[in-house]
Write a protein that holds these residues in place. Structure first.
Motif, PDB file in Angstrom:
ATOM      1  N   PRO A   2      45.424  98.617 151.746  1.00 45.15           N
ATOM      2  CA  PRO A   2      44.588  99.678 152.369  1.00 45.15           C
ATOM      3  C   PRO A   2      43.673 100.421 151.552  1.00 45.15           C
ATOM      4  O   PRO A   2      44.121 100.820 150.601  1.00 45.15           O
ATOM      5  CB  PRO A   2      45.558 100.464 153.206  1.00 45.15           C
ATOM      6  N   VAL A   3      42.477 100.372 151.952  1.00 48.48           N
ATOM      7  CA  VAL A   3      41.415 101.240 151.085  1.00 48.48           C
ATOM      8  C   VAL A   3      40.537 102.128 152.060  1.00 48.48           C
ATOM      9  O   VAL A   3      40.489 101.656 153.410  1.00 48.48           O
ATOM     10  CB  VAL A   3      40.496 100.446 150.314  1.00 48.48           C
ATOM     11  N   THR A   4      40.137 102.985 151.912  1.00 44.90           N
ATOM     12  CA  THR A   4      39.160 103.750 152.629  1.00 44.90           C
ATOM     13  C   THR A   4      37.926 103.057 152.748  1.00 44.90           C
ATOM     14  O   THR A   4      37.501 102.219 151.928  1.00 44.90           O
ATOM     15  CB  THR A   4      39.023 105.198 152.195  1.00 44.90           C
ATOM     16  N   PRO A   5      36.937 103.402 153.899  1.00 46.16           N
ATOM     17  CA  PRO A   5      35.749 102.752 153.984  1.00 46.16           C
ATOM     18  C   PRO A   5      34.841 102.641 152.780  1.00 46.16           C
ATOM     19  O   PRO A   5      34.261 102.008 152.457  1.00 46.16           O
ATOM     20  CB  PRO A   5      35.099 103.446 155.224  1.00 46.16           C
TER      21      PRO A   5
ATOM     22  N   GLY B 234      40.747  93.574 143.336  1.00 48.83           N
ATOM     23  CA  GLY B 234      40.152  93.857 144.723  1.00 48.83           C
ATOM     24  C   GLY B 234      40.205  92.442 145.458  1.00 48.83           C
ATOM     25  O   GLY B 234      40.517  92.377 146.669  1.00 48.83           O
ATOM     26  N   TYR B 235      39.818  91.355 144.759  1.00 50.19           N
ATOM     27  CA  TYR B 235      40.146  89.988 145.398  1.00 50.19           C
ATOM     28  C   TYR B 235      41.456  89.471 145.593  1.00 50.19           C
ATOM     29  O   TYR B 235      41.852  88.931 146.710  1.00 50.19           O
ATOM     30  CB  TYR B 235      39.149  88.882 144.473  1.00 50.19           C
ATOM     31  N   ALA B 236      42.330  89.634 144.369  1.00 47.45           N
ATOM     32  CA  ALA B 236      43.629  89.434 144.438  1.00 47.45           C
ATOM     33  C   ALA B 236      44.525  89.899 145.795  1.00 47.45           C
ATOM     34  O   ALA B 236      45.455  89.462 146.349  1.00 47.45           O
ATOM     35  CB  ALA B 236      44.291  89.495 143.372  1.00 47.45           C
ATOM     36  N   LEU B 237      44.063  91.350 145.855  1.00 49.54           N
ATOM     37  CA  LEU B 237      44.813  92.137 146.954  1.00 49.54           C
ATOM     38  C   LEU B 237      44.160  91.845 148.441  1.00 49.54           C
ATOM     39  O   LEU B 237      44.590  92.629 149.210  1.00 49.54           O
ATOM     40  CB  LEU B 237      44.871  93.551 146.561  1.00 49.54           C
ATOM     41  N   GLY B 238      43.111  91.061 148.474  1.00 49.82           N
ATOM     42  CA  GLY B 238      42.641  90.692 149.673  1.00 49.82           C
ATOM     43  C   GLY B 238      41.593  91.891 150.285  1.00 49.82           C
ATOM     44  O   GLY B 238      41.299  91.807 151.558  1.00 49.82           O
ATOM     45  N   VAL B 239      41.107  92.984 149.433  1.00 52.44           N
ATOM     46  CA  VAL B 239      40.314  93.955 149.813  1.00 52.44           C
ATOM     47  C   VAL B 239      39.036  93.210 150.036  1.00 52.44           C
ATOM     48  O   VAL B 239      38.063  93.447 151.082  1.00 52.44           O
ATOM     49  CB  VAL B 239      40.441  94.920 148.869  1.00 52.44           C
ATOM     50  N   LEU B 240      38.500  92.390 148.971  1.00 43.59           N
ATOM     51  CA  LEU B 240      37.058  91.755 149.072  1.00 43.59           C
ATOM     52  C   LEU B 240      37.125  90.442 149.493  1.00 43.59           C
ATOM     53  O   LEU B 240      38.120  89.791 149.237  1.00 43.59           O
ATOM     54  CB  LEU B 240      36.685  91.799 147.564  1.00 43.59           C
ATOM     55  N   VAL B 241      36.266  90.181 150.512  1.00 41.51           N
ATOM     56  CA  VAL B 241      36.066  88.749 151.217  1.00 41.51           C
ATOM     57  C   VAL B 241      35.789  87.790 149.913  1.00 41.51           C
ATOM     58  O   VAL B 241      34.606  87.771 149.484  1.00 41.51           O
ATOM     59  CB  VAL B 241      35.311  88.709 152.306  1.00 41.51           C
TER      60      VAL B 241
ATOM     61  N   GLY C 135      37.347  93.659 156.699  1.00 44.30           N
ATOM     62  CA  GLY C 135      37.315  94.844 157.696  1.00 44.30           C
ATOM     63  C   GLY C 135      38.554  95.327 157.701  1.00 44.30           C
ATOM     64  O   GLY C 135      39.011  96.587 158.040  1.00 44.30           O
ATOM     65  N   SER C 136      39.710  94.317 157.790  1.00 49.18           N
ATOM     66  CA  SER C 136      41.064  94.689 158.034  1.00 49.18           C
ATOM     67  C   SER C 136      41.737  95.672 157.081  1.00 49.18           C
ATOM     68  O   SER C 136      42.574  95.943 157.254  1.00 49.18           O
ATOM     69  CB  SER C 136      41.942  93.472 158.533  1.00 49.18           C
ATOM     70  N   ALA C 137      40.975  95.632 155.796  1.00 48.49           N
ATOM     71  CA  ALA C 137      41.434  96.215 154.608  1.00 48.49           C
ATOM     72  C   ALA C 137      41.141  97.568 154.755  1.00 48.49           C
ATOM     73  O   ALA C 137      41.759  98.425 154.011  1.00 48.49           O
ATOM     74  CB  ALA C 137      41.066  95.409 153.356  1.00 48.49           C
ATOM     75  N   VAL C 138      40.189  97.896 155.550  1.00 49.40           N
ATOM     76  CA  VAL C 138      39.666  99.258 155.453  1.00 49.40           C
ATOM     77  C   VAL C 138      40.509 100.092 156.484  1.00 49.40           C
ATOM     78  O   VAL C 138      40.822  99.940 157.628  1.00 49.40           O
ATOM     79  CB  VAL C 138      38.289  99.582 155.935  1.00 49.40           C
ATOM     80  N   GLU C 139      41.014 101.252 155.872  1.00 52.65           N
ATOM     81  CA  GLU C 139      41.743 102.155 156.941  1.00 52.65           C
ATOM     82  C   GLU C 139      40.936 102.828 158.101  1.00 52.65           C
ATOM     83  O   GLU C 139      39.810 103.253 157.912  1.00 52.65           O
ATOM     84  CB  GLU C 139      42.283 103.319 156.205  1.00 52.65           C
TER      85      GLU C 139
END
Length: 214
Positions: free
Chosen positions: A138-141, A193-200, A210-214
């Motif tokens: 989870p990260v903020t927008p 960021g890529y490893a944790l699925g935050v970046l596509v 999109g789903s990574a953003v709180e």
């Protein structure tokens, strides 16, 4: 029913009881490999019940790794040879993991001239757990957009202009992400960021999932 028939029924019932209770996956198949009888341990490997396995092709349930092994067995059975046959197989457990092991088939019959059935035993040798995509952290927008710009090569100043933030504001978000993920520098931050699925992955310019953003 004479005494001999009574004894035969008694021993058949005892054999079936033992067959059901043995912990090794075992099945009796016809000469074509169709399941006639399976014990609960064999059914459990397929995620079903013994009755539902009846009539299924054992080599569809457990995939042979070498077709030549199966061809040799078929030829040997056609010639009524009574050897023990082994086939390396793979299958998926009810939990989804891919397992691998060995099927051992022994021809069995009451007389030499009778078409044999196959007593099949399965030996589980190991399994490979399917690789799953990581759940996005989870990260903020704002953090997601900052990270995407950083992955695309943006400087702090450029990221600040595009996001309408001050340079100190961008640096603040980067420090928070670095502290949260234990990243020593910006390169490692992007990699995490890529490893944790935050970046596509596979997208340019980089963008946050999109789903990574709180």
């Amino acid at each position: 029913m004479d005494a001999g028939q009574v004894d035969a029924v008694v021993w058949r019932n005892r054999a079936l009881t033992l067959f059901d209770r043995v912990s090794v996956p075992v099945a009796v198949c016809d000469v074509y490999g169709r399941v006639v009888l399976a014990n609960p341990a064999m059914a459990a490997e397929c995620g079903t019940t013994p009755g539902r396995l009846r009539g299924r092709d054992v080599l569809e349930l457990f995939r042979p790794q070498e077709s030549t092994q199966v061809d040799r067995i078929a030829e040997a059975l056609r010639l009524r040879r009574r050897s023990r046959y082994q086939v390396s197989v793979r299958w998926h457990s009810p939990g989804g993991a891919e397992r691998y092991g060995e099927l051992t088939a022994d021809p069995v019959s009451d007389t030499v001239d009778e078409t044999p059935a196959l007593l099949v035993m399965l030996r589980v040798q190991g399994e490979r757990t399917p690789r799953r995509e990581p759940e996005p952290a989870p990260v903020t927008p704002v953090e997601g957009r900052v990270l995407a710009l950083l992955a695309g090569g943006a400087t702090t100043a450029r990221a600040a202009r595009e996001l309408g933030l001050s340079r100190d504001g961008v640096a603040y978000h980067l420090r928070r992400l670095s502290a949260r993920w234990g990243a020593a520098n910006r390169t490692e931050l992007v990699a995490r960021g890529y490893a944790l699925g935050v970046l596509v992955p596979g997208v340019w310019p980089p963008e946050p999932r999109g789903s990574a953003v709180e």
